[in-house]
Write a protein that holds these residues in place. Structure first.
Motif, PDB file in Angstrom:
ATOM      1  N   PRO A 151       4.689  47.909 -37.561  1.00  0.00           N
ATOM      2  CA  PRO A 151       4.924  49.487 -36.917  1.00  0.00           C
ATOM      3  C   PRO A 151       3.694  50.194 -36.546  1.00  0.00           C
ATOM      4  O   PRO A 151       4.240  50.712 -35.478  1.00  0.00           O
TER       5      PRO A 151
ATOM      6  N   LEU B 197       3.776  51.368 -32.414  1.00  0.00           N
ATOM      7  CA  LEU B 197       3.427  52.768 -32.131  1.00  0.00           C
ATOM      8  C   LEU B 197       2.090  52.705 -31.008  1.00  0.00           C
ATOM      9  O   LEU B 197       2.192  53.586 -29.889  1.00  0.00           O
TER      10      LEU B 197
ATOM     11  N   LEU C  77       3.312  51.029 -27.804  1.00  0.00           N
ATOM     12  CA  LEU C  77       4.151  51.768 -27.017  1.00  0.00           C
ATOM     13  C   LEU C  77       3.416  52.896 -26.260  1.00  0.00           C
ATOM     14  O   LEU C  77       3.654  53.353 -25.116  1.00  0.00           O
ATOM     15  N   LEU C  78       2.371  53.548 -26.962  1.00  0.00           N
ATOM     16  CA  LEU C  78       1.720  54.763 -26.183  1.00  0.00           C
ATOM     17  C   LEU C  78       0.954  54.149 -25.306  1.00  0.00           C
ATOM     18  O   LEU C  78       0.867  54.934 -24.205  1.00  0.00           O
TER      19      LEU C  78
END
Length: 315
Positions: free
Chosen positions: A25, A29, A32-33
């Protein structure tokens, strides 16, 4: 036999399977950013060039084409990577795997060819400024961009057809997080595997080294011309127009050389995965930052175009 047919109708991407589950996870994140920032940065560059008439020059036309190729390159890899990080099933259909390989090679090599064209543009601007408008006419620039995309298309087709012409007998676990050539070739069976692997490797390395050599020659002539400029201010101004492009070239070919020219020593899955992240996520993430921060003209235009609209000064 039924099981063999099913297994070869899809592959399993196991690139992140050896990492601790609690880290996935966090990776999701972070990636994705970085992906959203990559998209935003390239879209900002394209919007700025589009809206500022002063930037309607060959250099910024090439930069827009570079941004498009970067967006499409990351689109071919990162969304699927993000989905796999949150999923327990990491399967990819045979046709989707072939498509992903085609698009990554197409847009990756288009990127390399465009960087080469940008090096030629800087060479003409600094070494032959009086002939710049003739050599870099709108028609000529359009042809250079078009040929870069055609070259990328051809490279994508050649590599993908060569690899997926092979017979895959199993197992179907791809030791990477996307459909890359070396881990896929290891899953193939047949007598022509070494020949295909050698051919694909030579095509990729020759193309990359050819582009790098042309850029190197361009900058050799550029540096020779800059050193002849009498004033320090003039030398600095001339070199500043090349700084962002040169930085991205070093980064792009530095990571590419690590991937394609690394020794054939055994490497862990984690090592291959982390190395893959550098050129699929990190390089596209850094590229718009470098072009935005190191290019004074583009940075000024961005402030004028967006900051003034977001924060209008009171009369």
């Amino acid at each position: 036999s039924q099981r063999a047919v099913v297994s070869m109708s899809e592959f399993i991407l196991v690139g992140f399977s050896t990492f601790p589950p609690h880290l996935l996870p966090i990776f999701f994140l972070l990636f994705l950013l970085m992906y959203l920032f990559t998209l935003l940065g390239n879209l900002l560059i394209m919007a700025t060039v589009w809206s500022e008439r002063g930037l309607h020059t060959p250099m910024y036309l090439f930069l827009c084409a570079l941004s498009i190729s970067e967006i499409l390159y990351t689109l071919a890899i990162i969304p699927r990577l993000l989905a796999d990080l949150l999923s327990t099933l990491h399967t990819i259909p045979f046709a989707a795997c072939a498509s992903q390989m085609f698009f990554t090679f197409m847009f990756g090599f288009t990127h390399s060819f465009l960087l080469t064209v940008m090096g030629y543009d800087r060479y003409v601007a600094i070494c032959h400024p009086l002939r710049y408008n003739v050599l870099m006419s709108p028609c000529g620039c359009t042809c250079l961009v078009a040929w870069s995309w055609v070259g990328g298309l051809v490279m994508g087709l050649v590599v993908t057809m060569a690899v997926f012409h092979l017979t895959f007998c199993g197992p179907n676990e791809v030791h990477h997080f996307f459909c890359h050539v070396p881990p896929l070739v290891k899953l193939a069976c047949g007598t022509d595997i070494p020949l295909v692997a050698l051919g694909v490797g030579l095509v990729c390395i020759t193309s990359l080294l050819g582009c790098f050599l042309l850029i190197f020659l361009s900058y050799a002539f550029i540096m020779a011309t800059i050193l002849k400029i009498p004033s320090a201010e003039g030398r600095h101004k001339a070199f500043s127009t090349c700084a962002s492009h040169l930085t991205v070239v070093v980064m792009h070919y530095g990571f590419a050389s690590v991937v394609y020219l690394k020794p054939k020593a055994p490497q862990s899955l984690e090592g291959d995965t982390l190395m893959g992240i550098t050129y699929t996520i990190l390089t596209p993430f850094l590229s718009p930052i470098i072009f935005s921060l190191r290019n004074k003209e583009l940075k000024t235009a961005m402030k004028k175009t967006f900051v003034s609209k977001l924060y209008p000064q009171s009369p």
